[in-house]
Design a protein around this motif. Structure first.
Motif, mmCIF file in Angstrom:
data_model
loop_
_atom_site.group_PDB
_atom_site.id
_atom_site.type_symbol
_atom_site.label_atom_id
_atom_site.label_comp_id
_atom_site.label_asym_id
_atom_site.label_seq_id
_atom_site.Cartn_x
_atom_site.Cartn_y
_atom_site.Cartn_z
ATOM 1 N N VAL A 156 0.848 -1.187 0.000
ATOM 2 C CA VAL A 156 0.000 0.000 0.000
ATOM 3 C C VAL A 156 0.886 1.240 0.000
ATOM 4 C CG1 VAL A 156 -1.775 1.295 1.233
ATOM 5 C CG2 VAL A 156 -1.854 -1.202 1.202
ATOM 6 N N TYR A 157 0.564 2.165 -0.891
ATOM 7 C CA TYR A 157 1.327 3.402 -1.021
ATOM 8 C C TYR A 157 0.439 4.609 -0.695
ATOM 9 C CZ TYR A 157 4.872 0.837 -3.756
ATOM 10 O OH TYR A 157 5.855 -0.041 -4.164
ATOM 11 N N LEU A 158 1.078 5.717 -0.375
ATOM 12 C CA LEU A 158 0.418 7.010 -0.305
ATOM 13 C C LEU A 158 0.990 7.888 -1.409
ATOM 14 C CD1 LEU A 158 0.423 7.634 3.540
ATOM 15 C CD2 LEU A 158 -1.628 7.497 2.103
ATOM 16 N N CYS A 159 0.115 8.637 -2.087
ATOM 17 C CA CYS A 159 0.607 9.537 -3.124
ATOM 18 C C CYS A 159 -0.211 10.821 -3.127
ATOM 19 C CB CYS A 159 0.561 8.878 -4.503
ATOM 20 S SG CYS A 159 -1.089 8.763 -5.231
ATOM 21 N N SER A 207 -4.941 15.912 -4.934
ATOM 22 C CA SER A 207 -5.603 14.789 -4.265
ATOM 23 C C SER A 207 -4.562 13.911 -3.578
ATOM 24 C CB SER A 207 -6.375 13.937 -5.280
ATOM 25 O OG SER A 207 -7.382 14.700 -5.918
ATOM 26 N N VAL A 208 -4.949 13.385 -2.417
ATOM 27 C CA VAL A 208 -4.121 12.421 -1.698
ATOM 28 C C VAL A 208 -4.839 11.082 -1.734
ATOM 29 C CG1 VAL A 208 -3.097 11.771 0.510
ATOM 30 C CG2 VAL A 208 -3.122 14.172 -0.202
ATOM 31 N N ALA A 209 -4.131 10.022 -2.133
ATOM 32 C CA ALA A 209 -4.772 8.713 -2.292
ATOM 33 C C ALA A 209 -3.961 7.617 -1.626
ATOM 34 C CB ALA A 209 -4.958 8.395 -3.773
ATOM 35 N N LEU A 210 -4.698 6.629 -1.154
ATOM 36 C CA LEU A 210 -4.120 5.379 -0.672
ATOM 37 C C LEU A 210 -4.183 4.410 -1.845
ATOM 38 C CD1 LEU A 210 -3.128 4.377 2.166
ATOM 39 C CD2 LEU A 210 -5.375 3.335 2.440
ATOM 40 N N VAL A 211 -3.049 3.864 -2.242
ATOM 41 C CA VAL A 211 -2.957 3.096 -3.487
ATOM 42 C C VAL A 211 -2.487 1.673 -3.186
ATOM 43 C CG1 VAL A 211 -1.964 3.026 -5.808
ATOM 44 C CG2 VAL A 211 -2.316 5.240 -4.666
ATOM 45 N N ARG A 212 -3.162 0.708 -3.793
ATOM 46 C CA ARG A 212 -2.756 -0.700 -3.631
ATOM 47 C C ARG A 212 -2.297 -1.247 -4.987
ATOM 48 N NH1 ARG A 212 -6.026 -2.325 -0.207
ATOM 49 N NH2 ARG A 212 -4.600 -3.049 1.413
ATOM 50 N N LEU A 213 -1.132 -1.868 -4.978
ATOM 51 C CA LEU A 213 -0.612 -2.519 -6.183
ATOM 52 C C LEU A 213 -1.071 -3.973 -6.215
ATOM 53 C CD1 LEU A 213 3.089 -1.290 -6.516
ATOM 54 C CD2 LEU A 213 1.116 -0.611 -7.875
ATOM 55 N N HIS A 214 -1.677 -4.380 -7.311
ATOM 56 C CA HIS A 214 -2.072 -5.778 -7.509
ATOM 57 C C HIS A 214 -1.099 -6.497 -8.429
ATOM 58 C CE1 HIS A 214 -5.951 -4.951 -5.538
ATOM 59 N NE2 HIS A 214 -5.871 -3.790 -6.168
ATOM 60 N N THR A 215 -0.260 -5.715 -9.108
ATOM 61 C CA THR A 215 0.854 -6.248 -9.899
ATOM 62 C C THR A 215 2.070 -5.376 -9.591
ATOM 63 O OG1 THR A 215 0.128 -4.869 -11.767
ATOM 64 C CG2 THR A 215 -0.556 -7.184 -11.790
ATOM 65 N N ASP A 274 9.616 15.641 3.970
ATOM 66 C CA ASP A 274 9.560 16.398 2.722
ATOM 67 C C ASP A 274 8.233 16.262 1.992
ATOM 68 O OD1 ASP A 274 10.086 13.716 1.956
ATOM 69 O OD2 ASP A 274 10.972 14.379 0.064
ATOM 70 N N LEU A 275 7.388 15.304 2.402
ATOM 71 C CA LEU A 275 6.087 15.122 1.746
ATOM 72 C C LEU A 275 4.906 15.479 2.645
ATOM 73 C CD1 LEU A 275 6.447 11.782 -0.291
ATOM 74 C CD2 LEU A 275 6.684 14.133 -1.103
ATOM 75 N N ARG A 276 5.160 15.819 3.895
ATOM 76 C CA ARG A 276 4.037 16.036 4.814
ATOM 77 C C ARG A 276 3.177 17.244 4.447
ATOM 78 N NH1 ARG A 276 6.765 14.539 10.706
ATOM 79 N NH2 ARG A 276 7.107 12.327 10.207
ATOM 80 N N PHE A 277 3.738 18.183 3.712
ATOM 81 C CA PHE A 277 2.930 19.346 3.344
ATOM 82 C C PHE A 277 1.969 19.026 2.204
ATOM 83 C CE2 PHE A 277 6.216 19.594 0.193
ATOM 84 C CZ PHE A 277 5.731 20.333 -0.865
ATOM 85 N N VAL A 278 2.209 17.929 1.456
ATOM 86 C CA VAL A 278 1.273 17.525 0.397
ATOM 87 C C VAL A 278 0.529 16.233 0.758
ATOM 88 C CG1 VAL A 278 2.450 18.726 -1.481
ATOM 89 C CG2 VAL A 278 3.113 16.366 -0.907
ATOM 90 N N ILE A 279 1.075 15.462 1.703
ATOM 91 C CA ILE A 279 0.402 14.253 2.194
ATOM 92 C C ILE A 279 0.282 14.397 3.716
ATOM 93 C CG2 ILE A 279 0.401 11.722 2.302
ATOM 94 C CD1 ILE A 279 2.202 11.643 -0.127
#
Length: 281
Positions: A156-159, A207-215, A274-279
């Motif tokens: 699971v990623y955050l972007c 937009s901030v999203a929680l992302v799941r990789l299936h591949t 370094d990403l907390r201001f956008v995530i």
């Protein structure tokens, strides 16, 4: 390194080991340079085992590649045991050496850690991240452990992406290398299957999203979000935004069944500064 396995059904030791996904190649190496024990006594693969027996597999020692130079660079360990070492990779550090960045890679930092701790084993990269992506990276301490980890990890990623994403979505688009590039990837009908799903957590100017990789295709999240018209913030390879110093992508969490104990393990890496201001999670 030793692995202890519990027998639950009567069978030949050879059959039991095959059921543990120990390949013929691995078994040959174990017989040459390791050992097989049943209840503490050396045995051959022709021995019979019965319920309650404990099989100990002594794995052969491994030698790291001569091209790896142990690095004393900083290393944040999130989890470690006899089989695995899981670390939080900072952006700007390569997972493994490359022609452009031949040394001070993450694997070389882990190798230095193993030597300092006198760890039996060498680092095998189970999950890898782009140089400018931060977050969880898993290393196995032996080739057999690496083999057991294949395909069992929920990632699971955050972007942070440009524009306003839908509330949730699935991106099912094949990916291949762009013909005129050795780095860039594109979505194309003749590419390899690639599936990404996401849940949008925040929507404002971006937009901030929680992302799941299936591949697990190269640049999969970056390519898929570009394909739906929402390239990641700071991703100058697949978009034009330069509001962050690198792509706003962080490997936030992995969940898997431990390859030796079968215990369910979840490991998270906090969003870096370094990403907390956008995530802002």
């Amino acid at each position: 390194m030793k692995i202890e396995l519990q027998v639950t059904d009567p069978m030949l030791l050879r059959t039991f080991l095959a059921e543990q996904a120990i390949s013929k190649k691995s078994l040959s190496a174990i017989k040459r340079n390791g050992a097989l024990l049943v209840n503490g006594i050396r045995q051959t693969v022709r021995a019979n085992v019965v319920p309650g027996d404990v099989v100990t597999v002594v794995l052969p020692a491994e030698t790291p590649s001569a091209s790896l130079v142990p690095s004393e660079g900083p290393l944040e360990i999130l989890y470690e045991d006899d089989a695995l070492c899981i670390v939080n990779k900072p952006a700007g550090v390569s997972t493994m050496p490359s022609q452009l960045h031949p040394h001070d890679s993450l694997v070389e930092r882990v190798l230095a850690h193993f030597r300092e701790q006198r760890t039996a084993g060498i680092p095998h990269i189970v999950t890898r991240l782009d140089r400018q992506t931060s977050g969880v990276v898993i290393f196995a301490k032996h080739q057999l452990i690496h083999h057991w980890m294949t395909g069992i990890i929920d990632k699971v990623y955050l972007c942070a992406a440009t524009g306003r994403l839908p509330a949730r979505g699935r991106i099912d688009l094949p990916i291949r290398r762009k013909s005129e590039s050795i780095i860039e990837r594109i979505t194309a009908p003749d590419g390899k299957p690639a599936l990404t799903s996401y849940l949008t957590l925040l929507r404002s100017e971006h937009s901030v999203a929680l992302v799941r990789l299936h591949t697990g295709r190269t640049h999969q999240i970056r390519v898929h979000f570009k394909a739906i018209g929402h390239p990641l913030l700071g991703d100058t390879l697949y978009g034009t935004d330069q509001s962050t110093g690198r792509q706003a992508l962080h490997a936030f969490q992995v969940t898997f069944s431990h390859p030796v104990t079968a215990r369910l393990i979840t490991i998270q890496a906090p969003v870096p500064h370094d990403l907390r201001f956008v995530i802002p999670i």
